[in-house]
Design a protein around this motif. Structure first.
Motif, PDB file in Angstrom:
ATOM      1  N   UNK A  44      54.072  10.057  34.707  1.00  0.00           N
ATOM      2  CA  UNK A  44      53.588   8.698  34.369  1.00  0.00           C
ATOM      3  C   UNK A  44      53.347   8.168  32.618  1.00  0.00           C
ATOM      4  N   UNK A  46      52.574   5.366  30.363  1.00  0.00           N
ATOM      5  CA  UNK A  46      51.671   4.767  30.290  1.00  0.00           C
ATOM      6  C   UNK A  46      53.639   3.127  30.938  1.00  0.00           C
ATOM      7  N   UNK A  47      53.281   1.613  31.384  1.00  0.00           N
ATOM      8  CA  UNK A  47      54.699   1.087  31.124  1.00  0.00           C
ATOM      9  C   UNK A  47      55.761   1.544  31.585  1.00  0.00           C
ATOM     10  N   UNK A  48      56.263   1.466  31.511  1.00  0.00           N
ATOM     11  CA  UNK A  48      57.788   2.623  32.232  1.00  0.00           C
ATOM     12  C   UNK A  48      58.528   3.432  32.027  1.00  0.00           C
ATOM     13  N   UNK A  50      57.814   7.632  31.190  1.00  0.00           N
ATOM     14  CA  UNK A  50      57.275   8.585  32.142  1.00  0.00           C
ATOM     15  C   UNK A  50      58.053  10.073  30.759  1.00  0.00           C
ATOM     16  N   UNK A  74      61.733   9.259  29.480  1.00  0.00           N
ATOM     17  CA  UNK A  74      62.286   8.266  30.259  1.00  0.00           C
ATOM     18  C   UNK A  74      61.356   7.214  29.787  1.00  0.00           C
ATOM     19  N   UNK A  76      62.286   2.076  30.071  1.00  0.00           N
ATOM     20  CA  UNK A  76      62.992   0.959  29.854  1.00  0.00           C
ATOM     21  C   UNK A  76      63.145   0.772  28.404  1.00  0.00           C
ATOM     22  N   UNK A  77      64.397  -0.199  28.149  1.00  0.00           N
ATOM     23  CA  UNK A  77      64.140  -1.019  26.925  1.00  0.00           C
ATOM     24  C   UNK A  77      64.232  -1.894  26.583  1.00  0.00           C
ATOM     25  N   UNK A  81      62.270  -5.347  29.236  1.00  0.00           N
ATOM     26  CA  UNK A  81      60.055  -5.479  28.972  1.00  0.00           C
ATOM     27  C   UNK A  81      59.795  -3.843  29.006  1.00  0.00           C
ATOM     28  N   UNK A  84      61.106   1.153  24.606  1.00  0.00           N
ATOM     29  CA  UNK A  84      62.511   1.398  24.499  1.00  0.00           C
ATOM     30  C   UNK A  84      62.015   3.312  23.616  1.00  0.00           C
ATOM     31  N   UNK A  88      67.090   5.353  29.118  1.00  0.00           N
ATOM     32  CA  UNK A  88      66.488   4.871  30.631  1.00  0.00           C
ATOM     33  C   UNK A  88      67.263   5.339  31.526  1.00  0.00           C
TER      34      UNK A  88
END
Lengths: 192, 192
Positions: A44, A46-48, A50, A74, A76-77, A81, A84, A88
């Motif tokens: 991981x 940070x955030x989404x 990884x 990877x 999330x856009x 939230x 990007x 994904x």
């Protein structure tokens, strides 16, 4: 391989057919060498976001490594939230599917003596995020509701032969199997 | 979000929790914006080597693009008669699984006010190539026989809370769903 003067060429479509058949013969003689284990190590950020590293694997009865380590991110856009930084996770599934079917097409065409000049594909996957957002009453699944692959293939064979190569690749595809049939996945946790 | 003086911080673990909850509220009010379509365009290079491009997608009621296009290669290793330019298609599935579960862990921990300090995972997938090589009597599947994910997670919460976050991520994961349950995949062909 060389029983006749009209043997399959040693290499076609960049596939070394002689080695391909030799590999098949070796596995026939010793099934154990067909057992492989692939691996990824993910951290991981940070955030989404990884990052995975892919390097070592087991196969042909030994520990092996790829020629070079691959680092894959990877995220999330923004609309979901994320930041990007990268595709994904579900987009990687589409790449895996196209790549698996395409590698199979190249191998099968080569084994059949068909020279390919073009293989492109478009993959689309429909997903309703009500599932993963927990906003469905249970009728909306978390994953893709459907995936469509469209191949555009050209080579020195007729339409029926080319379609037969794609179909045989689908029947033998590891990724197609994992997506269309249930695969056991266990998740274990160690806490710090 | 700000009903009390002790509201969830706006951002934790790099996740903008206020925006995350606002997104959930928006989707609750208009389910249609949860419909997404992801895409990949793949082009055969040579041998078992192919390349995908990932850029555009549909979501939140509009055509969107990632901040940047991502180019992903795939190939077979030398022991499988490839040129090992990149990971195998099946290794991308392992990355997708780890990344999806990890993004979920970050979002869920953040929504629950848990600050994470470490999330790493190792993913292993066992595959017997007798299936894809067509050397099985039908008892060996083409894809992974099993996949194991092991998470190592640390944060400012007790063991049970951290395990609960991983479990909730598993329950809501799109990739976990696609791998463990059947997903319809159609393959169509255009010949040149």
């Amino acid at each position: 391989m060389s029983n006749t003067a009209y043997a399959t060429p040693a290499s076609i479509n960049g596939v070394d057919v002689a080695t391909l058949f030799a590999t098949l013969d070796a596995v026939k003689g010793q099934n154990e060498i067909a057992k492989f284990q692939f691996r990824a190590e993910n951290t991981w950020q940070t955030g989404t976001h990884s990052r995975s590293r892919i390097h070592g694997f087991y196969g042909a009865g030994q520990e092996l490594t790829h020629t070079h380590e691959t680092v894959l991110d990877a995220d999330h856009p923004v609309v979901l939230t994320g930041a990007d930084h990268a595709p994904t996770p579900v987009e990687y599934l589409l790449h895996a599917l196209a790549a698996c079917l395409t590698a199979g097409i190249a191998n099968i065409a080569s084994a059949r003596g068909v020279k390919l000049t073009k293989v492109t594909s478009t993959v689309e996957g429909d997903i309703d995020l009500l599932g993963i957002l927990g906003l469905s009453d249970g009728s909306v699944r978390n994953g893709y509701q459907g995936i469509r692959v469209e191949f555009d293939i050209e080579g020195d064979a007729d339409d029926e032969t080319l379609r037969g190569i794609v179909e045989q690749s689908r029947r033998r595809s590891a990724v197609y199997d994992v997506l269309t049939n249930p695969t056991p996945v266990s998740v274990s946790v160690v806490t710090g």
